[in-house]
Structure formats: C-alpha cells, structure tokens
Design a protein around this motif. Structure first.
Motif, PDB file in Angstrom:
ATOM      1  N   CYS A 196      94.886 108.898  22.784  1.00  0.00           N
ATOM      2  CA  CYS A 196      93.701 108.043  22.802  1.00  0.00           C
ATOM      3  C   CYS A 196      92.643 108.647  21.877  1.00  0.00           C
ATOM      4  N   LEU A 197      91.799 107.803  21.317  1.00  0.00           N
ATOM      5  CA  LEU A 197      90.627 108.319  20.617  1.00  0.00           C
ATOM      6  C   LEU A 197      89.646 108.858  21.653  1.00  0.00           C
ATOM      7  N   PHE A 198      88.806 109.802  21.230  1.00  0.00           N
ATOM      8  CA  PHE A 198      87.908 110.464  22.178  1.00  0.00           C
ATOM      9  C   PHE A 198      86.499 110.551  21.610  1.00  0.00           C
ATOM     10  N   LEU A 199      85.535 110.222  22.455  1.00  0.00           N
ATOM     11  CA  LEU A 199      84.118 110.389  22.127  1.00  0.00           C
ATOM     12  C   LEU A 199      83.441 111.139  23.265  1.00  0.00           C
ATOM     13  N   ASN A 200      82.722 112.190  22.930  1.00  0.00           N
ATOM     14  CA  ASN A 200      81.943 112.924  23.907  1.00  0.00           C
ATOM     15  C   ASN A 200      80.523 112.389  23.909  1.00  0.00           C
ATOM     16  N   ALA A 201      80.172 111.609  24.939  1.00  0.00           N
ATOM     17  CA  ALA A 201      78.843 110.999  24.986  1.00  0.00           C
ATOM     18  C   ALA A 201      77.735 112.046  24.976  1.00  0.00           C
ATOM     19  N   ALA A 202      78.007 113.215  25.578  1.00  0.00           N
ATOM     20  CA  ALA A 202      76.992 114.266  25.616  1.00  0.00           C
ATOM     21  C   ALA A 202      76.664 114.793  24.228  1.00  0.00           C
ATOM     22  N   GLY A 203      77.528 114.528  23.261  1.00  0.00           N
ATOM     23  CA  GLY A 203      77.263 114.961  21.905  1.00  0.00           C
ATOM     24  C   GLY A 203      76.326 114.046  21.143  1.00  0.00           C
ATOM     25  N   VAL A 204      76.072 112.855  21.679  1.00  0.00           N
ATOM     26  CA  VAL A 204      75.223 111.892  20.962  1.00  0.00           C
ATOM     27  C   VAL A 204      74.022 111.421  21.780  1.00  0.00           C
ATOM     28  N   LEU A 205      73.977 111.758  23.070  1.00  0.00           N
ATOM     29  CA  LEU A 205      72.858 111.307  23.894  1.00  0.00           C
ATOM     30  C   LEU A 205      72.702 112.199  25.118  1.00  0.00           C
ATOM     31  N   GLN A 206      71.585 112.055  25.775  1.00  0.00           N
ATOM     32  CA  GLN A 206      71.321 112.735  27.041  1.00  0.00           C
ATOM     33  C   GLN A 206      70.965 111.696  28.094  1.00  0.00           C
ATOM     34  N   ALA A 207      71.276 112.020  29.332  1.00  0.00           N
ATOM     35  CA  ALA A 207      70.867 111.139  30.424  1.00  0.00           C
ATOM     36  C   ALA A 207      69.346 111.044  30.463  1.00  0.00           C
ATOM     37  N   SER A 208      68.859 109.936  30.972  1.00  0.00           N
ATOM     38  CA  SER A 208      67.415 109.728  31.060  1.00  0.00           C
ATOM     39  C   SER A 208      66.741 110.821  31.884  1.00  0.00           C
ATOM     40  N   THR A 209      65.595 111.261  31.422  1.00  0.00           N
ATOM     41  CA  THR A 209      64.837 112.240  32.201  1.00  0.00           C
ATOM     42  C   THR A 209      64.233 111.608  33.452  1.00  0.00           C
ATOM     43  N   ALA A 210      64.235 110.272  33.507  1.00  0.00           N
ATOM     44  CA  ALA A 210      63.651 109.582  34.661  1.00  0.00           C
ATOM     45  C   ALA A 210      64.477 109.786  35.923  1.00  0.00           C
ATOM     46  N   ASP A 211      65.827 109.814  35.784  1.00  0.00           N
ATOM     47  CA  ASP A 211      66.633 110.022  36.993  1.00  0.00           C
ATOM     48  C   ASP A 211      67.791 110.995  36.779  1.00  0.00           C
ATOM     49  N   GLY A 212      67.999 111.456  35.555  1.00  0.00           N
ATOM     50  CA  GLY A 212      69.006 112.478  35.299  1.00  0.00           C
ATOM     51  C   GLY A 212      70.437 111.994  35.261  1.00  0.00           C
ATOM     52  N   VAL A 213      70.652 110.678  35.396  1.00  0.00           N
ATOM     53  CA  VAL A 213      72.014 110.142  35.465  1.00  0.00           C
ATOM     54  C   VAL A 213      72.220 108.995  34.480  1.00  0.00           C
ATOM     55  N   HIS A 214      71.329 108.015  34.510  1.00  0.00           N
ATOM     56  CA  HIS A 214      71.536 106.789  33.744  1.00  0.00           C
ATOM     57  C   HIS A 214      70.997 106.900  32.321  1.00  0.00           C
ATOM     58  N   LEU A 215      71.224 105.850  31.531  1.00  0.00           N
ATOM     59  CA  LEU A 215      70.837 105.847  30.130  1.00  0.00           C
ATOM     60  C   LEU A 215      69.493 105.155  29.926  1.00  0.00           C
ATOM     61  N   ASP A 216      68.658 105.745  29.086  1.00  0.00           N
ATOM     62  CA  ASP A 216      67.453 105.029  28.672  1.00  0.00           C
ATOM     63  C   ASP A 216      67.807 104.147  27.477  1.00  0.00           C
ATOM     64  N   THR A 217      66.836 103.468  26.908  1.00  0.00           N
ATOM     65  CA  THR A 217      67.139 102.547  25.808  1.00  0.00           C
ATOM     66  C   THR A 217      67.671 103.292  24.586  1.00  0.00           C
ATOM     67  N   ASN A 218      67.149 104.490  24.340  1.00  0.00           N
ATOM     68  CA  ASN A 218      67.647 105.289  23.218  1.00  0.00           C
ATOM     69  C   ASN A 218      69.107 105.681  23.434  1.00  0.00           C
ATOM     70  N   GLY A 219      69.462 106.001  24.677  1.00  0.00           N
ATOM     71  CA  GLY A 219      70.833 106.360  24.991  1.00  0.00           C
ATOM     72  C   GLY A 219      71.787 105.203  24.795  1.00  0.00           C
ATOM     73  N   ASN A 220      71.361 104.009  25.193  1.00  0.00           N
ATOM     74  CA  ASN A 220      72.189 102.820  24.989  1.00  0.00           C
ATOM     75  C   ASN A 220      72.440 102.593  23.497  1.00  0.00           C
ATOM     76  N   GLU A 221      71.401 102.725  22.715  1.00  0.00           N
ATOM     77  CA  GLU A 221      71.528 102.499  21.274  1.00  0.00           C
ATOM     78  C   GLU A 221      72.413 103.567  20.634  1.00  0.00           C
ATOM     79  N   ALA A 222      72.231 104.817  21.051  1.00  0.00           N
ATOM     80  CA  ALA A 222      73.005 105.914  20.471  1.00  0.00           C
ATOM     81  C   ALA A 222      74.494 105.769  20.775  1.00  0.00           C
ATOM     82  N   LEU A 223      74.816 105.368  21.988  1.00  0.00           N
ATOM     83  CA  LEU A 223      76.225 105.219  22.363  1.00  0.00           C
ATOM     84  C   LEU A 223      76.870 104.096  21.563  1.00  0.00           C
ATOM     85  N   ALA A 224      76.176 102.979  21.431  1.00  0.00           N
ATOM     86  CA  ALA A 224      76.709 101.852  20.657  1.00  0.00           C
ATOM     87  C   ALA A 224      76.982 102.268  19.219  1.00  0.00           C
ATOM     88  N   LYS A 225      76.024 102.955  18.600  1.00  0.00           N
ATOM     89  CA  LYS A 225      76.187 103.382  17.208  1.00  0.00           C
ATOM     90  C   LYS A 225      77.352 104.351  17.055  1.00  0.00           C
TER      91      LYS A 225
END
Length: 207
Positions: A167-196
C-alpha cells in the motif's frame, strides 16, 4: 472519472475541535476533490468513534472491519481507498496501542481484498497514519488517557504494515498537527494540509 473512498473516523467526517461538524467545503475530503479539479469523485465515509476492529461498548456500529465491504459495494467500484483509522483504538477502554491499531488496519486491508458479490476489482489503497494525539482536553483527557505517548508510534507501525501489504503510505504527523483546541481533531489548516498531501499519491495511482 475515478472514485476515491475515504474511510475513517471523526477526522475524516469533519469534527470541529470541541464539537460540531465543519461545513462541507472545509472538510479535507471536499478540499481534496477540489484540488483534483473535480475530475474525480471523493466520497467522505468517516464516522465519529470508528475503530479498526474493536467493538465499542459505548457506541454501536463503530467496528471498521465489519462495514468496509458494504461500503465498497455501496460506492463501488472504488478506484482508490484512503484508510485513516486508529485514533479511537487508543481510547483507554480498549487498552491497546499503535501496534494493535496497525494490525487492525491490516485486517481491514485483508477484507478489502477479499472477493465481493459484485465482482468489483480491489481498489488501490493509501494507508494514512493518524496525526499524533497531543494534549486532549475536557472529557477527552480521560477518554484518551495514556494515548499521547502511544500515538507517537503510529508512524513506525503503520509504515511497516503498509509496506508489507503493498500500500502507499502517508504519515499525517509529518504534514500536520492535531488542533491545540482539543489535542485530537483537525483544525482548518490541518484539513487543508492533509488534502494537499494526498493529491500526489492519488494522481500517481490514477495516472
């Protein structure tokens, strides 16, 4: 036009940190479709609380391996499957770590590649290691007790498993961080970074 199915949990569904759901244009799946030029259909099949293989005693219907074949038939034929699961596996009541979460994703891959009643071909698979959990807040601090350290091993175990299963592999932690608001979910920047980050993977698979 190819079909890209994104099978995940609340990070795919579009949960806003600390509650609510992002409007459709702000979810990474929608951004991904736009970045691909709307030439392909990107389906968001995220579900909050979904695990890889575990039955959640507090929430019904969250076992990811149990529903993957139905999803592939519902939306099939699927050309590319993006798998991002494992965050919920680290909840305290499951008592497992990133190694077991990776093994759970592997079981899903095995199920994906089994023959189906529609004779659809197996999709190409992109395994995404979830972003690291940072500092869970509120009720999630109890739910994800011990998960911060465990999540640091997502990259290692998921990459090994993805390679083993072609399978192809992408490490999300290499392109984004979880939101500082709750430490788990994605903020808008995280959503954009993952898509790109996913665009070149999908373009490679679809030629």
């Amino acid at each position: 036009m190819a079909t890209v199915l994104c099978y995940g949990d609340s990070l795919t569904w579009g949960t806003v940190p600390n509650g609510g759901r992002y409007m459709k244009p702000l979810r990474w799946t929608s951004i991904l479709e736009e970045l691909l030029g709307n030439d392909h259909q990107v389906i968001n099949y995220g579900l909050p609380g979904r695990t890889t293989i575990w039955e959640d005693p507090f929430r019904d219907g969250r076992n990811g391996v149990s529903y993957i074949q139905a999803a592939l038939e519902t939306f099939g034929p699927v050309d590319v499957l993006v798998l991002m699961l494992g965050t919920n596996d680290l909840k305290r009541h499951f008592n497992v770590g990133a190694f077991e979460a990776a093994k759970g994703v592997e079981k899903i891959i095995e199920r994906v590649r089994m023959p189906n009643s529609q004779d659809f071909p197996s999709p190409s698979i992109i395994v995404v290691a979830p972003p690291n959990i940072t500092e869970p807040t509120g009720d999630m601090a109890e739910t994800f007790s011990g998960a911060v350290e465990k999540s640091q091993y997502f990259h290692q175990h998921y990459q090994n498993m993805a390679m083993r299963n072609d399978c192809l592999f992408l490490n999300a932690a290499g392109v984004l961080q979880a939101s500082t608001a709750d430490g788990v979910h994605l903020d808008t920047n995280g959503n954009e970074a993952l898509a790109k980050a996913l665009v070149p993977f999908i373009e490679k698979l679809l030629g």
